[in-house]
Motif scaffolding. Structure first.
Motif, PDB file in Angstrom:
ATOM      1  N   CYS A 133       0.753  -1.043   0.043  1.00  0.00           N
ATOM      2  CA  CYS A 133      -0.056  -0.131  -0.044  1.00  0.00           C
ATOM      3  C   CYS A 133       0.670   1.133  -0.084  1.00  0.00           C
ATOM      4  O   CYS A 133       0.305   2.465   0.118  1.00  0.00           O
ATOM      5  N   TYR A 134       1.998   0.927   0.058  1.00  0.00           N
ATOM      6  CA  TYR A 134       2.937   2.506   0.073  1.00  0.00           C
ATOM      7  C   TYR A 134       2.591   3.409  -0.808  1.00  0.00           C
ATOM      8  O   TYR A 134       2.457   4.567  -0.381  1.00  0.00           O
ATOM      9  N   GLN A 135       2.351   2.969  -2.236  1.00  0.00           N
ATOM     10  CA  GLN A 135       2.286   3.778  -3.224  1.00  0.00           C
ATOM     11  C   GLN A 135       0.756   4.819  -2.914  1.00  0.00           C
ATOM     12  O   GLN A 135       0.555   5.588  -3.556  1.00  0.00           O
ATOM     13  N   LEU A 136       0.018   4.068  -2.340  1.00  0.00           N
ATOM     14  CA  LEU A 136      -1.123   4.783  -2.018  1.00  0.00           C
ATOM     15  C   LEU A 136      -1.275   5.885  -0.823  1.00  0.00           C
ATOM     16  O   LEU A 136      -2.377   6.435  -0.194  1.00  0.00           O
ATOM     17  N   TYR A 137      -0.040   6.121  -0.341  1.00  0.00           N
ATOM     18  CA  TYR A 137       0.223   7.210   0.532  1.00  0.00           C
ATOM     19  C   TYR A 137       1.218   8.281   0.028  1.00  0.00           C
ATOM     20  O   TYR A 137       1.472   9.042   1.061  1.00  0.00           O
ATOM     21  N   THR A 138       1.459   8.225  -1.023  1.00  0.00           N
ATOM     22  CA  THR A 138       2.656   9.272  -1.526  1.00  0.00           C
ATOM     23  C   THR A 138       2.223  10.566  -1.870  1.00  0.00           C
ATOM     24  O   THR A 138       0.841  10.596  -2.324  1.00  0.00           O
ATOM     25  N   LYS A 139       2.855  11.692  -1.929  1.00  0.00           N
ATOM     26  CA  LYS A 139       2.537  12.885  -2.193  1.00  0.00           C
ATOM     27  C   LYS A 139       2.060  12.872  -3.637  1.00  0.00           C
ATOM     28  O   LYS A 139       1.232  13.478  -3.930  1.00  0.00           O
ATOM     29  N   SER A 140       2.708  12.096  -4.502  1.00  0.00           N
ATOM     30  CA  SER A 140       2.168  12.214  -6.003  1.00  0.00           C
ATOM     31  C   SER A 140       0.771  11.645  -6.214  1.00  0.00           C
ATOM     32  O   SER A 140       0.254  11.817  -6.935  1.00  0.00           O
ATOM     33  N   PHE A 141       0.757  10.510  -5.456  1.00  0.00           N
ATOM     34  CA  PHE A 141      -0.391   9.642  -5.454  1.00  0.00           C
ATOM     35  C   PHE A 141      -1.783  10.783  -5.022  1.00  0.00           C
ATOM     36  O   PHE A 141      -2.671  10.792  -5.675  1.00  0.00           O
ATOM     37  N   TYR A 142      -1.319  11.391  -3.944  1.00  0.00           N
ATOM     38  CA  TYR A 142      -2.429  12.275  -3.573  1.00  0.00           C
ATOM     39  C   TYR A 142      -2.752  13.267  -4.447  1.00  0.00           C
ATOM     40  O   TYR A 142      -3.643  13.891  -4.869  1.00  0.00           O
ATOM     41  N   GLU A 143      -1.723  13.788  -4.920  1.00  0.00           N
ATOM     42  CA  GLU A 143      -1.848  15.187  -5.985  1.00  0.00           C
ATOM     43  C   GLU A 143      -2.347  14.709  -7.451  1.00  0.00           C
ATOM     44  O   GLU A 143      -3.416  15.448  -7.730  1.00  0.00           O
TER      45      GLU A 143
END
Lengths: 316, 316, 316, 316
Positions: B175-185
């Motif tokens: 799930c790491y990628q679902l918490y990154t700045k780029s994912f949110y943005e």
């Protein structure tokens, strides 16, 4: 949810038993197969990873699938093989059914009376222990729900072998009276045929644990019978060496070789644990235990008793 | 057999979890109700004495019958109540069904999309968690089996509220990628309607444990959204305080009183844990955590990550 | 010998506590630093991996190095800060010394009387808890070995703040009488100066555990004092949220901002857990607990009591 | 503080070992007496309630005060008593000192060489195991810190008895090479005097556990020596039956009676576990193990190995 899953941590469920006050023994669990309770005790059948299906009564392991053969072969076969021709056998307790199963492998045996006080436990085992299904339905087995002492007292029949498959003699415990000198003298001995043999499980028999009840049961039987043979075997799931005592007024004459011959002649199927050499080894106790048994002076009577951890209050 | 039964020792079976490397948390068990496994993870439903039915995935407690209401009320209601009129909600993860259940209590909500990657877990929960049966069969619920990121990326729809109900962001974890700045943005924000709110579970938030991921998730969201509110609550079965972070580009205007008014107007049935005052308290962190969050500088990006005990490797 | 050494298995020694009947909490151990016993209780100082040095009395964790600051800041500072000018403080119990330590950080305080019944515990803590060495040797501290009730009854002095740092009120337990309505009315209140404040630890205050004693202590104090403030905080090493209740006949007038100002003026060094906002949050209980406290009708009197797991029999 | 003390809960600290993957064995602790570490391994001396002082290396119990006499009497005396006149003995490993202690009880012995690789462990045992103090300071003992294999290879001396007191042969483990056919043939045998005897500890020897290494060690020795005797004994603190194998090119001629005579003549003080009958029993294995040993075909060579739980990585 957000809680973190962790790979590889699979051993989450455990069965745990306090074998002694300061000693714990824990098995990883696959599942809890059945639970129930009777008027006397709680009962559970667990599926454990190290020892397969395990029967637990009141939080104490009774018997485990992978190694119950050691306990039951040792309890049953030495006495039946030493007897020249055992036809009738009485089991005090034994509700699990495995003792009857081993007895019924003897071709000489016509009749097995199994007398257990707890009907629910017997029914539970009948339903859930597949390995004993055949034994429970044998026409040679007579099942009685009663106190073994009361049953033997009122009985007029004599038996070639009487087997004690009961909880340990704890003062105030349910089975204490079934281990006393007077019980052996007045109730058991009169119900043995000429040349009959009595054998009982006799609790832990390890280098330290044999003083709990094993040495006393042995000494009590020495007061009543001419020939008494204590023996023991390590049972992995019990985390201890276990003891049995065999007693008779007739001498035990079969040596290792003769035991092997009789085994071949009389027992259907093959034993896994016990043969002549194994019994020779099992009945030769180590120096520490031998010396301790020789020095034991206590006798179980209605008035005296010895405490053991746990103060059991239920009948097996 | 001869093993001694002991009265009163009934707590033989235990569920055990290493919450941290040197910390264990153990529940007495009534039974192991169901076990299963998927391509991603192992799953079990246990009946525990202290916390009722407990869902365990890969040896980690996910949710317990007696107190899951705390986690799910805290995850769902603050965001939905702060929003003036939430009609559509997207859940990343949430396969257990409880998040959907809480959302569906909101009368304003027309459509809930729940996107979980693990079909077997969803099916397991559908079959065994009675408390979520109604939610699973609601016509307002649309269930999608897919990676939440892939699903949001291909979607053209916008949602009033997006909820992250995923495993913690562990480097190398699913799930790491679902918490990154780029994912949110690039992925979450474009899928929020005007005035939309994003909320995510954010891992342990205790005086010590908040540095594992809570402070970092909070700081990452601060880089992307104008308004960010971290809050926390003690969940007994987790043996810790848990954290959530709510974020939006519109200000959160409802105070405690207004939250209570909206709760009455919009939510069917009564909350057990959350009301206006509770949220005011939950979003006022203690001095130690507040200071620590203020000082946090790390941001989750594809390149950086923070380790947490366990190195989870599966997707919730 | 031949036993197989295994790399990496280092967590062999554990401290284990049954927090409730069916709930266990276990810390990996570095060492057992000191053990002792008094006429009242057993005492040990353990070095635990997750929480540092831990003081254990009769098998129950009393306080752990890494997070005892939460308990002691919450017990001491709200009452002392709400008081306009606290000069004298009486501690019922508190033998560990940490409560005295926090009080002595207040520059206004001239005199702290600490009254604990167990001299051996006090001596043990004096010797082994380095963090309290300075407090124990303060000239402002007066240490009395006596029952706190007897001491207060015979005392003629009045105190600005009286602090209850005692074991929970268990029927038949040693401290029950120090939580009753009549004790508060006839013994505590008369020993408070004009505007004086009483505060007591009040047991577990979690969503479920607050009904054990917290709600009852709160309700009992409501019968005796005009202003009563229950508050709580999660303490990681206790695996629960803990409660305190503060009571006075004078209103508590300091708000969060004023608490911060007084903290700066009066307290030497910096608090780690408590400031104005933290107290505002801590004294705003969650909906479930707030409703439950409002409905509580039971009052501790000499005749009534409530049972809690464990039936404590010793005095802290 | 407010935490509730509970009477009678004193067993808070436990030593815990995973004997096998799904099997745990736990001793209540009095204290952790000493801990240390060497370049090879971690070492601790614990004071346990059920078994007294226990030496633990890398999380595995090595030896416990109350029953180490079983292991060490079984390892040492059969070989030394079978030998007509043992004067020189070489110990591979044995850093604990107990093996040397038992050997030094033999009046015939002039010289004992003990070769252990881990100086810190030897120093730790020298300092802390009072029971071996005398042995460590004996002028007949020569202590060498070296790999036993390298030492034997460079040695030109021959010994009447060589004793293997090493960790089990785990593939990739530190001792594997000290159990191979080539090691026995090329290194051990050439260093035995005419009529010399080799004996080694041989791992668990229970009904199930004997297949881990016991049967293989026995079979490997059968390839190299004319006469090979496997034997076993239950060791309570190991929760298992343990095995040893004795081997020679000269026949073992002393029977139980002769062993008793030699014991009286040669050994100072009295054995607790071993006498002639005990050895007769110990070397008569039960049917299940006897059959399994007979069928074993695997031989330890540099190329083959068998895995055992734990993958030990250190030298004893």
């Amino acid at each position: 949810n957000g809680h973190l899953p962790i790979e590889g941590r699979r051993k989450s469920c455990w069965y745990e038993e306090e074998i002694e006050d300061n000693l714990r023994w824990c098995f990883a669990l696959n599942s809890i197969l059945h639970t129930g309770s009777s008027q006397y005790q709680d009962i559970a059948l667990l599926d454990t990873k190290p020892f397969g299906k395990a029967l637990v009564i009141d939080g104490k392991l009774q018997s485990a699938e992978t190694d119950e053969f050691i306990y039951h072969e040792c309890l049953v076969h030495p006495a039946l093989l030493q007897h020249p021709n055992p036809k009738t056998v009485f089991i005090m307790g034994g509700g699990e059914g495995s003792t009857a199963r081993e007895i019924l492998r003897h071709k000489t045996v016509d009749k097995v009376v199994m007398c257990d006080i707890d009907e629910e436990v017997v029914d539970f085992c009948k339903s859930h222990l597949d390995v004993n299904k055949e034994a429970f339905s044998s026409s040679r087995l007579q099942l009685i729900i009663n106190d073994a002492r009361a049953e033997l007292e009122k009985s007029k029949e004599c038996f070639d072998v009487i087997i004690g498959d009961l909880a340990d003699p704890i003062e105030g415990g349910p089975c204490y009276q079934l281990y006393t000198k007077s019980f052996y003298e007045s109730t058991v001995k009169p119900r043995l045929s000429e040349g009959g043999i009595f054998v009982t499980q006799a609790g832990p028999a390890g280098v330290f644990s044999h003083t709990e009840v094993f040495s006393c049961i042995n000494n009590t039987l020495r007061q009543v019978f001419k020939y008494v043979v204590p023996y023991s075997a390590h049972i992995p799931s019990y985390a201890d060496t276990w003891g049995w005592v065999m007693a008779s007024d007739a001498p035990f004459t079969a040596d290792a070789e003769e035991l092997d011959i009789r085994t071949k002649q009389r027992i259907k199927g093959e034993n896994r644990y016990l043969d002549g050499k194994t019994f020779a080894s099992a009945s030769t106790l180590c120096k520490a235990v031998r010396k301790s048994l020789a020095k034991e002076t206590q006798v179980y009577t209605e008035g005296t008793a010895r405490f053991i951890y746990g103060h059991g209050a239920v009948h097996k």
